[in-house]
Design a protein around this motif. Structure first.
Motif, PDB file in Angstrom:
ATOM      1  N   PRO A 361       0.818  -1.226   0.000  1.00 35.32           N
ATOM      2  CA  PRO A 361       0.000   0.000   0.000  1.00 35.32           C
ATOM      3  C   PRO A 361       0.846   1.268   0.000  1.00 35.32           C
ATOM      4  O   PRO A 361       2.068   1.227   0.209  1.00 35.32           O
ATOM      5  CB  PRO A 361      -0.809  -0.126   1.292  1.00 35.32           C
ATOM      6  CG  PRO A 361      -0.747  -1.563   1.669  1.00 35.32           C
ATOM      7  CD  PRO A 361       0.596  -2.034   1.201  1.00 35.32           C
ATOM      8  N   PRO A 362       0.208   2.409  -0.191  1.00 34.06           N
ATOM      9  CA  PRO A 362       0.928   3.686  -0.223  1.00 34.06           C
ATOM     10  C   PRO A 362       1.657   3.982   1.084  1.00 34.06           C
ATOM     11  O   PRO A 362       1.208   3.606   2.167  1.00 34.06           O
ATOM     12  CB  PRO A 362      -0.183   4.712  -0.464  1.00 34.06           C
ATOM     13  CG  PRO A 362      -1.276   3.946  -1.128  1.00 34.06           C
ATOM     14  CD  PRO A 362      -1.222   2.574  -0.521  1.00 34.06           C
ATOM     15  N   ASP A 397      -2.978  -2.167  -2.670  1.00 32.97           N
ATOM     16  CA  ASP A 397      -2.613  -0.826  -3.102  1.00 32.97           C
ATOM     17  C   ASP A 397      -3.815  -0.150  -3.754  1.00 32.97           C
ATOM     18  O   ASP A 397      -4.142   1.000  -3.454  1.00 32.97           O
ATOM     19  CB  ASP A 397      -1.442  -0.902  -4.079  1.00 32.97           C
ATOM     20  CG  ASP A 397      -1.078   0.438  -4.669  1.00 32.97           C
ATOM     21  OD1 ASP A 397      -1.004   1.432  -3.911  1.00 32.97           O
ATOM     22  OD2 ASP A 397      -0.883   0.514  -5.898  1.00 32.97           O
ATOM     23  N   ARG A 401      -5.361   3.195  -1.760  1.00 29.93           N
ATOM     24  CA  ARG A 401      -4.810   4.454  -2.254  1.00 29.93           C
ATOM     25  C   ARG A 401      -5.896   5.477  -2.564  1.00 29.93           C
ATOM     26  O   ARG A 401      -7.032   5.143  -2.902  1.00 29.93           O
ATOM     27  CB  ARG A 401      -3.963   4.204  -3.491  1.00 29.93           C
ATOM     28  CG  ARG A 401      -4.735   3.805  -4.730  1.00 29.93           C
ATOM     29  CD  ARG A 401      -3.801   3.311  -5.818  1.00 29.93           C
ATOM     30  NE  ARG A 401      -4.520   2.943  -7.034  1.00 29.93           N
ATOM     31  CZ  ARG A 401      -4.002   2.174  -7.981  1.00 29.93           C
ATOM     32  NH1 ARG A 401      -2.775   1.674  -7.844  1.00 29.93           N
ATOM     33  NH2 ARG A 401      -4.703   1.890  -9.065  1.00 29.93           N
ATOM     34  N   PRO A 406      -2.480   8.849  -5.683  1.00 32.24           N
ATOM     35  CA  PRO A 406      -2.272   7.414  -5.493  1.00 32.24           C
ATOM     36  C   PRO A 406      -1.095   7.028  -4.599  1.00 32.24           C
ATOM     37  O   PRO A 406      -1.036   5.885  -4.151  1.00 32.24           O
ATOM     38  CB  PRO A 406      -2.039   6.917  -6.926  1.00 32.24           C
ATOM     39  CG  PRO A 406      -2.663   7.943  -7.806  1.00 32.24           C
ATOM     40  CD  PRO A 406      -2.461   9.242  -7.101  1.00 32.24           C
ATOM     41  N   TYR A 408      -0.705   8.201  -1.689  1.00 34.18           N
ATOM     42  CA  TYR A 408      -1.192   8.418  -0.324  1.00 34.18           C
ATOM     43  C   TYR A 408      -2.388   7.507  -0.029  1.00 34.18           C
ATOM     44  O   TYR A 408      -3.143   7.125  -0.933  1.00 34.18           O
ATOM     45  CB  TYR A 408      -1.647   9.863  -0.136  1.00 34.18           C
ATOM     46  CG  TYR A 408      -0.530  10.878  -0.175  1.00 34.18           C
ATOM     47  CD1 TYR A 408       0.020  11.397   1.001  1.00 34.18           C
ATOM     48  CD2 TYR A 408      -0.025  11.346  -1.393  1.00 34.18           C
ATOM     49  CE1 TYR A 408       1.045  12.337   0.964  1.00 34.18           C
ATOM     50  CE2 TYR A 408       0.992  12.285  -1.435  1.00 34.18           C
ATOM     51  CZ  TYR A 408       1.518  12.776  -0.250  1.00 34.18           C
ATOM     52  OH  TYR A 408       2.530  13.708  -0.289  1.00 34.18           O
ATOM     53  N   LEU A 409      -2.572   7.193   1.260  1.00 40.18           N
ATOM     54  CA  LEU A 409      -3.779   6.498   1.686  1.00 40.18           C
ATOM     55  C   LEU A 409      -4.991   7.410   1.507  1.00 40.18           C
ATOM     56  O   LEU A 409      -4.902   8.627   1.745  1.00 40.18           O
ATOM     57  CB  LEU A 409      -3.692   6.115   3.172  1.00 40.18           C
ATOM     58  CG  LEU A 409      -2.737   5.003   3.607  1.00 40.18           C
ATOM     59  CD1 LEU A 409      -2.857   4.810   5.116  1.00 40.18           C
ATOM     60  CD2 LEU A 409      -3.039   3.701   2.891  1.00 40.18           C
TER      61      LEU A 409
END
Length: 443
Positions: A361-362, A397, A401, A406, A408-409
């Protein structure tokens, strides 16, 4: 200095060579590539896949709960717990039920014998109390006391004890003053309160405690004799549940266990075990991370392959390898992570275990990102999304995102630190797991 990805003498394999080897290790059916993005609607459509053999027909033990041990904590640190003439009461939630239960206790990280003079298991009532009449003593070879040698673990004798799915269980351990216990084998972040009482209070219905903390000590597994398969989630703090609400069981494996039961019905009799460790890496141990445990390459055999009833693993690891790597190590990180994933795949294939991977993930909002680290994350995710030897991919991801940014969460899933999801984010991660990959498991 680059980080070595291999722990064996395996030669370096190209993408095609490695994927062929992984498929070959798993037999004639293991070449199927079932790529599934993290889309709940698609996962729900797969829920009708046949289970094959009913759980009632399958004999044997299945892990209903588990955690990954680490330790010891540095002397004098907050997590350097010591118990003398005291009882601890820990709480866990079963993922599936059964009519018999056994408990695994571990002194794996200890350097001295661990004496336990009483061990009891009961059903939680509220707070630190158990339901009257539900508390029962555990025995070990018929004895109520046990001394566990350094580096060893023990299983309790099977106990006829009715455990319902999602039952909250209380495990109480009494440590005598004659041989004080240091909690050298510890799961640091339980997101569940553990209570400490003076004297031998293991059999007590109520529990007058003197202090509490949020770790599990010496307890690593609870099994039920139900003859069902089990899926093990292994990874870092995202699997461990950092950012979730304390005492509410809102880690993504908790949500997955509830989803299996709700959407698969009888076929949802699948145990879910959480072997995540906050701060954990795929490739190397981190000597500077407090109680981050051995790396996944090292602990995969113990924490996944040795789990009773395991038939599937979900691997979500690699973020800490990227954000904690030196600039020199970062240049080789994509290849090292890919090689590490391949080793896990081949180990799982050799045992006939379904293995799912997850994208990273971000990390931009965490304050531990850089352009170089983001590039590596994207490179790793690109490989994870390509045809490879994972049975399926959970694209976390894409789930987490922010569509407008994209790297960043998305704010609705952000626990506040820019790296870890909140409860809603963990529920979204569980919703993205393709149930079709789990519905046909059998022991």
């Amino acid at each position: 200095m680059s980080i070595p990805a291999f722990r064996t003498s395996l030669p370096h394999l190209s993408d095609s060579q490695s994927d062929h080897a992984a498929r070959a290790a798993g037999g004639p059916d293991s070449g199927r590539r079932r790529f599934v993005l993290g889309v709940p609607a698609l996962a729900g459509s797969l829920a009708l896949a046949p289970f094959g053999v009913s759980a009632q027909q399958l004999p044997g033990w299945c892990a209903s709960w588990g955690c990954a041990p680490a330790g010891p904590a540095p002397a004098g640190s907050y997590y350097d717990y010591n118990f003398s003439g005291q009882t601890i009461r820990m709480f866990i939630r079963a993922s599936i039920g059964g009519k018999r239960v056994r408990v695994r206790l571990s002194n794996q990280m200890g350097s001295a014998p661990l004496a336990i003079d009483a061990a009891w298991i009961g059903l939680r009532n509220s707070a630190q109390a158990v339901i009257a009449g539900s508390n029962h003593p555990l025995t070990f070879g018929g004895r109520s006391t046990i001394t566990i040698q350094p580096g060893a673990h023990v299983l309790s004798d099977p106990l006829f004890f009715q455990v319902a799915p999602f039952a909250d269980l209380a495990v109480s351990l009494y440590f005598p003053s004659s041989l004080p216990a240091r909690a050298s084998t510890l799961h640091r972040d339980s997101w569940s309160s553990t209570y400490v009482a003076s004297g031998n209070a293991a059999a007590n219905t109520t529990f007058s405690y003197t202090r509490s903390f949020a770790s599990w000590a010496f307890l690593t597994e609870v099994d039920v004799d139900v003859g069902a398969p089990c899926v093990v989630a292994i990874g870092d703090s995202l699997t461990d549940g950092q950012g979730s609400t304390v005492n509410q069981n809102r880690r993504w494996p908790d949500y997955l266990a509830r989803r299996l039961q709700a959407e698969l019905g009888t076929a949802g009799r699948i145990g879910v075990v959480n072997r995540g460790i906050a701060g954990n890496r795929l490739l190397v141990d981190d000597p500077n991370a407090l109680l981050a445990g051995h790396d996944v390459l090292e602990r995969f055999d113990r924490d996944v392959l040795a789990t009773p009833g395991v038939q599937a693993a979900i691997v979500a690891i690699g973020t800490n390898d990227i954000i904690l790597a030196s600039s020199t190590a970062l240049t080789q990180m994509r290849d090292n992570l890919v090689n590490g994933y391949r080793q896990l795949i081949m180990k799982a294939r050799a045992r006939g275990i379904t293995i799912l991977g997850a994208t990273l993930p971000p990390i931009q909002g965490s304050g531990r990102n850089s352009a170089a680290r983001e590039t590596v994350r994207q490179q790793v995710n690109s490989w994870l999304r390509s045809p490879n030897a994972f049975d399926a991919l959970v694209d976390w991801d894409s789930v987490l995102r922010d569509p407008q940014a994209p790297a960043y969460l998305r704010s609705a899933y952000n626990s506040g630190d820019g790296l870890h999801p909140n409860d809603a984010g963990y529920q979204a991660l569980a919703a993205a797991v393709p149930l079709g990959e789990l519905a046909s498991l059998r022991v």
